[in-house]
Scaffold this motif. Sequence first.
Motif, PDB file in Angstrom:
ATOM      1  N   SER A   1      88.065  26.752  17.362  1.00 19.74           N
ATOM      2  CA  SER A   1      87.395  28.124  17.353  1.00 19.74           C
ATOM      3  C   SER A   1      86.151  28.318  16.308  1.00 19.74           C
ATOM      4  O   SER A   1      86.137  27.526  15.281  1.00 19.74           O
ATOM      5  CB  SER A   1      88.386  29.335  17.116  1.00 19.74           C
ATOM      6  N   HIS A   2      85.261  29.053  16.548  1.00 23.68           N
ATOM      7  CA  HIS A   2      84.052  29.285  15.516  1.00 23.68           C
ATOM      8  C   HIS A   2      84.704  29.963  14.512  1.00 23.68           C
ATOM      9  O   HIS A   2      84.434  29.808  13.392  1.00 23.68           O
ATOM     10  CB  HIS A   2      83.048  30.235  16.032  1.00 23.68           C
ATOM     11  N   TRP A   3      85.577  31.017  14.601  1.00 21.79           N
ATOM     12  CA  TRP A   3      86.138  31.902  13.347  1.00 21.79           C
ATOM     13  C   TRP A   3      87.224  31.225  13.103  1.00 21.79           C
ATOM     14  O   TRP A   3      88.245  30.956  14.004  1.00 21.79           O
ATOM     15  CB  TRP A   3      86.240  33.342  13.973  1.00 21.79           C
ATOM     16  N   PRO A   4      87.763  31.357  11.949  1.00 16.93           N
ATOM     17  CA  PRO A   4      89.041  31.082  11.320  1.00 16.93           C
ATOM     18  C   PRO A   4      90.286  31.667  12.051  1.00 16.93           C
ATOM     19  O   PRO A   4      90.078  32.757  12.086  1.00 16.93           O
ATOM     20  CB  PRO A   4      88.998  30.876   9.827  1.00 16.93           C
ATOM     21  N   LEU A   5      91.220  30.970  12.258  1.00 14.07           N
ATOM     22  CA  LEU A   5      92.459  31.605  12.801  1.00 14.07           C
ATOM     23  C   LEU A   5      93.078  32.297  11.895  1.00 14.07           C
ATOM     24  O   LEU A   5      94.053  33.318  12.325  1.00 14.07           O
ATOM     25  CB  LEU A   5      93.575  30.686  13.770  1.00 14.07           C
ATOM     26  N   VAL A   6      93.153  31.922  10.561  1.00 12.21           N
ATOM     27  CA  VAL A   6      93.902  32.758   9.709  1.00 12.21           C
ATOM     28  C   VAL A   6      93.117  33.356   8.393  1.00 12.21           C
ATOM     29  O   VAL A   6      91.876  32.759   8.437  1.00 12.21           O
ATOM     30  CB  VAL A   6      94.850  31.875   8.843  1.00 12.21           C
ATOM     31  N   ARG A   7      93.410  34.180   7.883  1.00 12.05           N
ATOM     32  CA  ARG A   7      92.482  34.900   6.712  1.00 12.05           C
ATOM     33  C   ARG A   7      92.215  33.979   5.491  1.00 12.05           C
ATOM     34  O   ARG A   7      91.182  34.086   5.043  1.00 12.05           O
ATOM     35  CB  ARG A   7      92.910  36.209   6.362  1.00 12.05           C
ATOM     36  N   GLN A   8      93.353  33.346   5.232  1.00 10.64           N
ATOM     37  CA  GLN A   8      93.241  32.412   3.736  1.00 10.64           C
ATOM     38  C   GLN A   8      91.762  31.779   3.611  1.00 10.64           C
ATOM     39  O   GLN A   8      91.255  31.885   2.280  1.00 10.64           O
ATOM     40  CB  GLN A   8      94.346  31.459   3.594  1.00 10.64           C
ATOM     41  N   PRO A   9      91.143  31.029   4.639  1.00 11.92           N
ATOM     42  CA  PRO A   9      89.769  30.585   4.106  1.00 11.92           C
ATOM     43  C   PRO A   9      88.741  31.425   3.604  1.00 11.92           C
ATOM     44  O   PRO A   9      87.949  31.244   2.948  1.00 11.92           O
ATOM     45  CB  PRO A   9      89.607  29.920   5.415  1.00 11.92           C
ATOM     46  N   THR A  10      88.907  32.844   3.882  1.00 10.78           N
ATOM     47  CA  THR A  10      87.923  33.831   3.607  1.00 10.78           C
ATOM     48  C   THR A  10      88.100  34.213   2.072  1.00 10.78           C
ATOM     49  O   THR A  10      87.264  34.850   1.448  1.00 10.78           O
ATOM     50  CB  THR A  10      87.991  35.010   4.348  1.00 10.78           C
ATOM     51  N   GLU A  11      89.200  33.782   1.508  1.00 12.12           N
ATOM     52  CA  GLU A  11      89.578  34.166   0.070  1.00 12.12           C
ATOM     53  C   GLU A  11      88.494  33.583  -0.798  1.00 12.12           C
ATOM     54  O   GLU A  11      88.466  34.194  -2.223  1.00 12.12           O
ATOM     55  CB  GLU A  11      90.901  33.930  -0.294  1.00 12.12           C
ATOM     56  N   VAL A  12      87.775  32.590  -0.321  1.00 13.19           N
ATOM     57  CA  VAL A  12      87.029  31.942  -1.591  1.00 13.19           C
ATOM     58  C   VAL A  12      85.500  32.510  -1.118  1.00 13.19           C
ATOM     59  O   VAL A  12      84.492  31.823  -1.755  1.00 13.19           O
ATOM     60  CB  VAL A  12      86.913  30.550  -1.074  1.00 13.19           C
ATOM     61  N   LEU A  13      85.223  33.278  -0.218  1.00 11.69           N
ATOM     62  CA  LEU A  13      84.109  33.739   0.019  1.00 11.69           C
ATOM     63  C   LEU A  13      83.369  34.340  -1.116  1.00 11.69           C
ATOM     64  O   LEU A  13      84.093  35.200  -1.928  1.00 11.69           O
ATOM     65  CB  LEU A  13      84.028  34.931   1.210  1.00 11.69           C
ATOM     66  N   TRP A  14      82.047  34.077  -1.603  1.00 11.71           N
ATOM     67  CA  TRP A  14      81.327  34.945  -2.549  1.00 11.71           C
ATOM     68  C   TRP A  14      81.594  36.422  -2.601  1.00 11.71           C
ATOM     69  O   TRP A  14      81.540  37.228  -3.601  1.00 11.71           O
ATOM     70  CB  TRP A  14      80.153  34.185  -3.004  1.00 11.71           C
ATOM     71  N   TYR A  15      81.176  36.817  -1.248  1.00 11.03           N
ATOM     72  CA  TYR A  15      81.215  38.259  -0.905  1.00 11.03           C
ATOM     73  C   TYR A  15      82.324  38.583  -0.022  1.00 11.03           C
ATOM     74  O   TYR A  15      82.197  38.451   1.254  1.00 11.03           O
ATOM     75  CB  TYR A  15      79.768  38.465  -0.344  1.00 11.03           C
ATOM     76  N   PRO A  16      83.531  39.094  -0.503  1.00 17.11           N
ATOM     77  CA  PRO A  16      84.646  39.336   0.083  1.00 17.11           C
ATOM     78  C   PRO A  16      84.411  40.368   1.432  1.00 17.11           C
ATOM     79  O   PRO A  16      85.236  40.422   2.222  1.00 17.11           O
ATOM     80  CB  PRO A  16      85.667  39.790  -0.689  1.00 17.11           C
ATOM     81  N   GLU A  17      83.267  41.132   0.999  1.00 20.26           N
ATOM     82  CA  GLU A  17      83.404  42.316   2.090  1.00 20.26           C
ATOM     83  C   GLU A  17      82.771  41.470   3.506  1.00 20.26           C
ATOM     84  O   GLU A  17      83.025  42.084   4.488  1.00 20.26           O
ATOM     85  CB  GLU A  17      81.807  42.991   2.056  1.00 20.26           C
ATOM     86  N   PHE A  18      82.398  40.366   3.550  1.00 27.08           N
ATOM     87  CA  PHE A  18      81.916  39.800   4.856  1.00 27.08           C
ATOM     88  C   PHE A  18      83.084  39.119   5.868  1.00 27.08           C
ATOM     89  O   PHE A  18      82.908  38.863   6.820  1.00 27.08           O
ATOM     90  CB  PHE A  18      81.035  38.309   4.320  1.00 27.08           C
ATOM     91  N   ALA A  19      84.323  39.279   4.930  1.00 25.98           N
ATOM     92  CA  ALA A  19      85.490  38.683   5.909  1.00 25.98           C
ATOM     93  C   ALA A  19      85.765  39.464   7.024  1.00 25.98           C
ATOM     94  O   ALA A  19      86.222  38.786   7.967  1.00 25.98           O
ATOM     95  CB  ALA A  19      86.653  38.734   4.941  1.00 25.98           C
ATOM     96  N   GLN A  20      85.252  40.603   7.146  1.00 27.02           N
ATOM     97  CA  GLN A  20      85.571  41.516   8.413  1.00 27.02           C
ATOM     98  C   GLN A  20      84.974  40.995   9.554  1.00 27.02           C
ATOM     99  O   GLN A  20      85.506  41.331  10.568  1.00 27.02           O
ATOM    100  CB  GLN A  20      85.369  42.876   8.039  1.00 27.02           C
ATOM    101  N   TRP A  21      83.833  40.145   9.367  1.00 27.77           N
ATOM    102  CA  TRP A  21      83.455  39.567  10.501  1.00 27.77           C
ATOM    103  C   TRP A  21      83.698  38.136  10.909  1.00 27.77           C
ATOM    104  O   TRP A  21      83.107  37.244  11.452  1.00 27.77           O
ATOM    105  CB  TRP A  21      81.666  39.483  10.279  1.00 27.77           C
TER     106      TRP A  21
END
Length: 277
Positions: free
Chosen positions: A192-212
């Motif tokens: 998949s293009h988008w991760p199936l679980v949320r955990q990989p987004t926890e290292v984003l510099w801008y956590p607001e971007f996780a919603q996409w």
Amino acid sequence: MTGSLFAVSDLHVSYEENRKVVDRLHPESADDWLIVAGDVAELFGAVEGTLRLLRDRFAKVIWAPGNHELWTHPSDPVTLRGQERYAALVAMCRDLGVLTPEDDYPVWRSADGPVVVAPLFQLYDYSFRAPGTSTKAESLRRAYDAGVVCTDEVLLHPDPYPDRESWCWARLAETERRLAAVDPALPTVLVSHWPLVRQPTEVLWYPEFAQWCGTERTADWHVRHRAVAAVYGHLHIPRTTEYDGVRFEEVSLGYPREWRRRGGEPQPMRRILGGEP
């Protein structure tokens, strides 16, 4: 099968530097397959040209769409939107002999046994909300206030659905139906293009971007659907992690400014199965 199953994503060939990287992508053997997990390009013709190049080189190419392929960019001669654009991308891939989420899932066979390779298209539904928020509206407001807003809000149209989350939920229902029909004796590689679980987004510099970046509704798919590996991109943070004993491979190349920071010549192809570890 004596070759390898490789994967890459986020080639973003609108950048000349990235086109040069793609020109260097070659199989190691005549039996190698290549997964392309989305964000090849924004313009329809560039997606087609890149997939054609890769299909001419690899024994099999498997594509799952990213958000950039789904954009209706103002400079693109192909002005289709939403579901119609996705259908046109699928038809183009079929003309090239590239497999899509709408085709029968191929089976990778090796000495270790068969594995179903399942390309998915599930989008996102804003359920990876910004920290401290509890609704989509609140989470989006936080992102706009922070100046961290995905271009999808302007260029990724959900037609004929009323919004992107409705399209996401329709895709989830169809994909669940397809995955449920897979032989329960066979393991899978979920792509998949988008991760199936949320955990990989926890290292984003801008956590607001996780919603996409995905949906909470796929949080257990890697377990329920017997994944030996889950392949994704989108975050531009290439790495290998593990959740619930399942290997997650983020295989994106990303933008030149990103891969230059990592140093050295970019080698975006990741071996998922087969060959030497």
